[in-house]
Design a protein around this motif. Structure first.
Motif, mmCIF file in Angstrom:
data_model
loop_
_atom_site.group_PDB
_atom_site.id
_atom_site.type_symbol
_atom_site.label_atom_id
_atom_site.label_comp_id
_atom_site.label_asym_id
_atom_site.label_seq_id
_atom_site.Cartn_x
_atom_site.Cartn_y
_atom_site.Cartn_z
ATOM 1 N N SER A 1 -12.356 3.548 -11.108
ATOM 2 C CA SER A 1 -11.863 2.212 -11.449
ATOM 3 C C SER A 1 -10.358 2.216 -11.657
ATOM 4 C CB SER A 1 -12.571 1.690 -12.706
ATOM 5 O OG SER A 1 -13.942 1.484 -12.460
ATOM 6 N N LYS A 2 -9.828 3.295 -12.253
ATOM 7 C CA LYS A 2 -8.383 3.397 -12.466
ATOM 8 C C LYS A 2 -7.644 3.469 -11.129
ATOM 9 C CE LYS A 2 -8.644 5.771 -16.946
ATOM 10 N NZ LYS A 2 -8.363 7.042 -17.666
ATOM 11 N N ILE A 3 -8.215 4.245 -10.195
ATOM 12 C CA ILE A 3 -7.610 4.347 -8.867
ATOM 13 C C ILE A 3 -7.631 3.003 -8.168
ATOM 14 C CG2 ILE A 3 -7.849 5.398 -6.579
ATOM 15 C CD1 ILE A 3 -9.071 7.856 -7.981
ATOM 16 N N CYS A 4 -8.780 2.341 -8.207
ATOM 17 C CA CYS A 4 -8.926 1.066 -7.514
ATOM 18 C C CYS A 4 -7.984 0.015 -8.095
ATOM 19 C CB CYS A 4 -10.372 0.591 -7.600
ATOM 20 S SG CYS A 4 -11.523 1.636 -6.656
ATOM 21 N N ALA A 5 -7.830 0.011 -9.408
ATOM 22 C CA ALA A 5 -6.936 -0.967 -10.038
ATOM 23 C C ALA A 5 -5.501 -0.788 -9.562
ATOM 24 C CB ALA A 5 -7.021 -0.827 -11.560
ATOM 25 N N ARG A 6 -5.079 0.483 -9.419
ATOM 26 C CA ARG A 6 -3.717 0.752 -8.954
ATOM 27 C C ARG A 6 -3.540 0.298 -7.496
ATOM 28 N NH1 ARG A 6 -0.919 4.746 -12.152
ATOM 29 N NH2 ARG A 6 0.650 4.812 -10.487
ATOM 30 N N VAL A 7 -4.550 0.551 -6.666
ATOM 31 C CA VAL A 7 -4.467 0.149 -5.260
ATOM 32 C C VAL A 7 -4.446 -1.376 -5.147
ATOM 33 C CG1 VAL A 7 -5.633 0.195 -3.021
ATOM 34 C CG2 VAL A 7 -5.555 2.264 -4.428
ATOM 35 N N LEU A 8 -5.252 -2.054 -5.947
ATOM 36 C CA LEU A 8 -5.270 -3.513 -5.895
ATOM 37 C C LEU A 8 -3.941 -4.102 -6.351
ATOM 38 C CD1 LEU A 8 -8.872 -4.245 -7.235
ATOM 39 C CD2 LEU A 8 -8.042 -4.466 -4.886
ATOM 40 N N ASP A 9 -3.297 -3.440 -7.303
ATOM 41 C CA ASP A 9 -1.971 -3.900 -7.738
ATOM 42 C C ASP A 9 -0.925 -3.705 -6.650
ATOM 43 O OD1 ASP A 9 -2.801 -4.741 -10.212
ATOM 44 O OD2 ASP A 9 -2.282 -2.880 -11.251
ATOM 45 N N ASP A 10 -1.096 -2.632 -5.854
ATOM 46 C CA ASP A 10 -0.137 -2.332 -4.787
ATOM 47 C C ASP A 10 -0.897 -1.780 -3.587
ATOM 48 O OD1 ASP A 10 1.969 -1.689 -3.167
ATOM 49 O OD2 ASP A 10 2.650 0.033 -4.354
ATOM 50 N N ARG B 1 -6.566 -3.559 1.609
ATOM 51 C CA ARG B 1 -5.416 -4.097 2.335
ATOM 52 C C ARG B 1 -5.816 -5.314 3.166
ATOM 53 N NH1 ARG B 1 -1.987 1.080 4.778
ATOM 54 N NH2 ARG B 1 -1.098 1.768 2.777
ATOM 55 N N LEU B 2 -6.962 -5.241 3.777
ATOM 56 C CA LEU B 2 -7.428 -6.341 4.608
ATOM 57 C C LEU B 2 -7.625 -7.604 3.773
ATOM 58 C CD1 LEU B 2 -8.378 -7.126 7.492
ATOM 59 C CD2 LEU B 2 -10.689 -6.528 6.748
ATOM 60 N N MET B 3 -8.236 -7.464 2.618
ATOM 61 C CA MET B 3 -8.463 -8.619 1.759
ATOM 62 C C MET B 3 -7.149 -9.168 1.212
ATOM 63 S SD MET B 3 -12.020 -7.522 -0.096
ATOM 64 C CE MET B 3 -12.046 -8.981 -1.127
ATOM 65 N N ALA B 4 -6.213 -8.265 0.910
ATOM 66 C CA ALA B 4 -4.893 -8.724 0.486
ATOM 67 C C ALA B 4 -4.231 -9.504 1.621
ATOM 68 C CB ALA B 4 -4.023 -7.539 0.078
ATOM 69 N N ASP C 1 5.974 -10.262 7.496
ATOM 70 C CA ASP C 1 6.163 -10.002 6.070
ATOM 71 C C ASP C 1 4.935 -9.331 5.465
ATOM 72 O OD1 ASP C 1 8.673 -11.161 6.158
ATOM 73 O OD2 ASP C 1 7.904 -13.164 5.701
ATOM 74 N N ILE C 2 3.749 -9.771 5.895
ATOM 75 C CA ILE C 2 2.513 -9.167 5.378
ATOM 76 C C ILE C 2 2.427 -7.708 5.788
ATOM 77 C CG2 ILE C 2 -0.006 -9.238 5.479
ATOM 78 C CD1 ILE C 2 0.219 -12.268 5.915
ATOM 79 N N ALA C 3 2.743 -7.418 7.043
ATOM 80 C CA ALA C 3 2.685 -6.043 7.528
ATOM 81 C C ALA C 3 3.582 -5.136 6.696
ATOM 82 C CB ALA C 3 3.084 -5.993 8.999
ATOM 83 N N LEU C 4 4.801 -5.574 6.431
ATOM 84 C CA LEU C 4 5.727 -4.772 5.630
ATOM 85 C C LEU C 4 5.241 -4.638 4.197
ATOM 86 C CD1 LEU C 4 9.123 -6.208 6.944
ATOM 87 C CD2 LEU C 4 8.089 -3.995 7.497
ATOM 88 N N GLN C 5 4.736 -5.736 3.634
ATOM 89 C CA GLN C 5 4.283 -5.721 2.244
ATOM 90 C C GLN C 5 3.093 -4.803 2.042
ATOM 91 O OE1 GLN C 5 4.094 -9.613 0.533
ATOM 92 N NE2 GLN C 5 2.725 -8.995 -1.109
#
Length: 261
Positions: A160-169, A210-213, A226-230
């Motif tokens: 969960s800690k890993i996933c939270a970090r990935v979702l943030d960035d 990444r896809l959902m973001a 912009d999305i690709a770079l982000q």
């Protein structure tokens, strides 16, 4: 919006098997975690909606809807300006296929049926035309297996800690070795637990994040470049290729008019 209540509580105890509600939500509008006794079909007629539950998260454009069963706690957020259409279904009227959270395809017919239901009076005539429209809508509701639109969440605290970090960035490129040091678990444990907890490898889970973001950013009107770079892709073409592999169409096609589904 159509002279009907926009309060979800007003649709839970009605006598009719279905209640339809329309709301306009501004970009970023957040509806905190809640539940209700009826099942809920969550549909963005315009824009996209992110739906989060304990079982995972979904992001859906106008060609899709999210089904949330009775009494399942969930939160929602508007991605872009959203014209939301909600259908609340009494438990005894829910189609047998809709027992768990899932994505529902919204082809043109179902789209028009949803539109008709939200315009009906709350106490519609069940033996008349409105009742027939409701019966057809219930018949047309079918779950759709669109795995990339669903991001399952692990129960393990370390994951969960890993996933939270990935979702943030979502562009984060931290390796499994680095994550193992961060959460205090071996690489082998992380590699083993991800499929056990989510059904996906870590790399696959990150790609779906990444896809959902990307879907959220597209709904908010961001440019593909912009999305690709982000999201950490080397080029817009690399991002578009990933998007097409996952969803069968380019980012631009994905948010075409819903009638073109």
């Amino acid at each position: 919006m159509f002279g009907k209540s926009e309060n979800r509580d007003d649709y839970q105890a009605i006598g009719q098997p279905i209640g339809g509600m329309a709301r306009a939500l501004a970009d970023g509008f957040y509806i905190d975690t809640h539940s209700h006794p009826r099942g809920q079909l969550i549909y963005a007629y315009v824009g996209a909606i992110s739906v989060s539950t304990d079982y995972g998260s979904w992001v859906v454009p106008p060609q899709r809807a999210v089904w949330v069963p009775c009494n399942v706690r969930h939160a929602m957020q508007a991605c872009g300006d959203v014209e939301m259409r909600t259908v609340y279904i009494r438990e005894d009227a829910i189609p047998a296929e809709l027992q768990t959270c899932c994505v529902v395809a919204v082809p043109p017919l179902l789209r028009e049926l949803i539109s008709a239901v939200v315009r009906m009076p709350v106490e519609y005539e069940q033996d008349g035309r409105d009742g027939l429209v409701v019966q057809l809508l219930l018949h047309e509701l079918r779950p759709l297996s669109v795995v990339p639109l669903h991001l399952p969440m692990p129960k393990d605290n370390r994951l969960s800690k890993i996933c939270a970090r990935v979702l943030d960035d979502p562009a984060d490129e931290t390796s499994v070795q680095e994550w193992s040091q961060f959460v205090g678990a071996s690489e082998r444990t992380i590699i083993r637990l991800f499929p056990e907890e989510t059904g996906l490898t870590y790399s696959r889970w990150k790609q779906q994040a990444r896809l959902m973001a990307a879907v959220r950013l597209l709904a908010e009107g961001c440019h593909v470049t912009d999305i690709a770079l982000q999201l950490g892709y080397e080029s817009p073409s690399a991002f578009s290729a990933m998007f097409r592999r996952a969803l069968g169409m380019t980012p631009t096609e994905y948010f075409r008019d819903a009638a073109g589904d």
